[in-house]
Design a protein around this motif. Structure first.
Motif, PDB file in Angstrom:
ATOM      1  N   GLU A 286      -0.386   0.817   8.854  1.00 26.66           N
ATOM      2  CA  GLU A 286      -0.988   0.627   7.534  1.00 26.66           C
ATOM      3  C   GLU A 286      -2.463   0.221   7.564  1.00 26.66           C
ATOM      4  O   GLU A 286      -3.223   0.654   6.696  1.00 26.66           O
ATOM      5  N   ARG A 289      -4.574   3.282   7.279  1.00 23.47           N
ATOM      6  CA  ARG A 289      -4.430   4.164   6.120  1.00 23.47           C
ATOM      7  C   ARG A 289      -5.753   4.250   5.364  1.00 23.47           C
ATOM      8  O   ARG A 289      -6.348   3.211   5.040  1.00 23.47           O
ATOM      9  N   GLY A 291      -8.124   4.123   2.428  1.00 24.55           N
ATOM     10  CA  GLY A 291      -7.922   3.395   1.179  1.00 24.55           C
ATOM     11  C   GLY A 291      -7.142   2.121   1.412  1.00 24.55           C
ATOM     12  O   GLY A 291      -7.232   1.493   2.466  1.00 24.55           O
ATOM     13  N   LYS A 292      -6.317   1.746   0.454  1.00 20.53           N
ATOM     14  CA  LYS A 292      -5.589   0.475   0.503  1.00 20.53           C
ATOM     15  C   LYS A 292      -4.289   0.618   1.300  1.00 20.53           C
ATOM     16  O   LYS A 292      -3.484   1.503   1.012  1.00 20.53           O
ATOM     17  N   PRO A 293      -4.068  -0.226   2.310  1.00 18.36           N
ATOM     18  CA  PRO A 293      -2.792  -0.187   3.034  1.00 18.36           C
ATOM     19  C   PRO A 293      -1.632  -0.498   2.100  1.00 18.36           C
ATOM     20  O   PRO A 293      -1.759  -1.283   1.168  1.00 18.36           O
ATOM     21  N   LYS A 294      -0.481   0.130   2.356  1.00 14.97           N
ATOM     22  CA  LYS A 294       0.711  -0.143   1.564  1.00 14.97           C
ATOM     23  C   LYS A 294       1.380  -1.412   2.051  1.00 14.97           C
ATOM     24  O   LYS A 294       1.446  -1.675   3.250  1.00 14.97           O
ATOM     25  N   THR A 295       1.893  -2.190   1.098  1.00 18.14           N
ATOM     26  CA  THR A 295       2.623  -3.408   1.420  1.00 18.14           C
ATOM     27  C   THR A 295       4.019  -3.311   0.827  1.00 18.14           C
ATOM     28  O   THR A 295       4.296  -2.427   0.004  1.00 18.14           O
ATOM     29  N   ASP A 298       3.797  -3.386  -2.869  1.00 14.09           N
ATOM     30  CA  ASP A 298       3.429  -2.092  -3.449  1.00 14.09           C
ATOM     31  C   ASP A 298       4.635  -1.161  -3.520  1.00 14.09           C
ATOM     32  O   ASP A 298       4.841  -0.454  -4.497  1.00 14.09           O
TER      33      ASP A 298
END
Length: 312
Positions: A286, A289, A291-295, A298
């Motif tokens: 992540e 990734r 842009g924004k990493p997924k958590t 999310d």
């Protein structure tokens, strides 16, 4: 391409229902492989048969396939507890031996039912909730599902049916079904997998079942809410949706015994042992990734904020 040829019945359904075009398949597969290679965060399988399962599950929409593949591997990173019990874990064999999860191989391969949706029976009453958790059970199902994606064309073409047999469940089983677990379970077992769910059937429902049932139902789109069937002890009603040819003898069918089905899967897992071991290296990184990493937040939301899932 290393693609298994289809029986004519399935080939026709794949063409008419899923837009499958053998003349376009090579280019579609290469497009996916090129896309995967360009994703810095994604470690994904690129076997032709594996990618074909996702293409079929998304009716050959390349954009939807990319989203589904990314979601599938993101789940491994953001919900690792749902993938922790792997085929080499002693718990895996214990759960398999108990027959908690029965993916029905359909022994009558010459029958018309061989081309019907793949049926899975889940029997939570078969495991001790003081010794095993629902996440252990889901982990085992994910291992078996990987094999299905590689081997079972009718599952990715004609879809799946699920049977939840609640005979023998206790309060210990119910307390494991927290809102967080339910949300992760629905996303990892339905939304991220390339199966078209044709129905979910509930047998031997105990008192208090409505609470869990309504929680699961609230997570589904209206279309999928209409695919839920509560039969309780009325097996005859279930036979209208699932042929007896498919079901185990213990459920009034002639698709083999539960013991035979378990033995079938033990052999299949052994056959896929090295493939499954190699598969453990896939997932997402992540932090890489774009842009924004997924958590996990999310992916599955916060407690109490159920979101509507669209499962095709």
């Amino acid at each position: 391409m290393t693609i298994r040829p289809l029986p004519s019945v399935l080939a026709e359904r794949a063409k008419n229902e899923l837009n499958e075009d053998p003349n376009r398949l090579k280019n579609d597969l290469q497009s996916l492989k090129d896309w995967i290679a360009k994703q810095p965060h994604l470690r994904a399988r690129t076997d032709d048969q594996w990618l074909l399962a996702f293409l079929r599950g998304c009716k050959f929409s390349l954009e939807r396939v990319k989203e589904k593949i990314d979601l599938y591997y993101s789940c491994r990173s953001t919900a690792p507890d749902f993938y922790r019990t792997i085929h080499t874990d002693p718990k895996f064999n214990e759960i398999l031996e108990m027959g908690v999860i029965l993916i029905l191989p359909n022994f009558k391969t010459g029958a018309a039912s061989a081309y019907e949706p793949l049926v899975t029976i889940v029997r939570p009453g078969a495991y001790d909730p003081d010794k095993y958790s629902i996440t252990d059970i889901i982990s085992v199902s994910h291992v078996l599902t990987k094999i299905v994606l590689m081997e079972c064309d009718n599952a990715t073409i004609t879809g799946t049916q699920g049977v939840l047999d609640l005979d023998g469940v206790t309060i210990g089983h119910f307390v494991q079904m927290t809102p967080s677990v339910i949300k992760k379970m629905v996303v990892t077992t339905q939304e991220s997998l390339p199966f078209r769910v044709k129905g979910n059937h509930y047998l031997n429902t105990p008192a208090g079942f409505e609470i869990i049932f309504n929680a699961i139902k609230s997570l589904l789109s209206e279309k999928n809410q209409n695919r839920l069937y509560v039969h309780n002890k009325n097996y005859e009603e279930m036979y209208k949706y699932i042929p007896k040819d498919v079901l185990p003898a213990e459920y009034g069918g002639n698709g083999g015994t539960i013991k035979e089905i378990i033995e079938c899967w033990k052999e299949k897992v052994q056959e896929y042992s090295s493939w499954l071991e190699e598969d453990e290296k896939y997932g997402t990184d992540e932090p890489l990734r774009p842009g924004k990493p997924k958590t996990a937040e999310d992916m599955f939301g916060v407690e109490g904020s159920f979101r509507l899932l669209q499962v095709d």
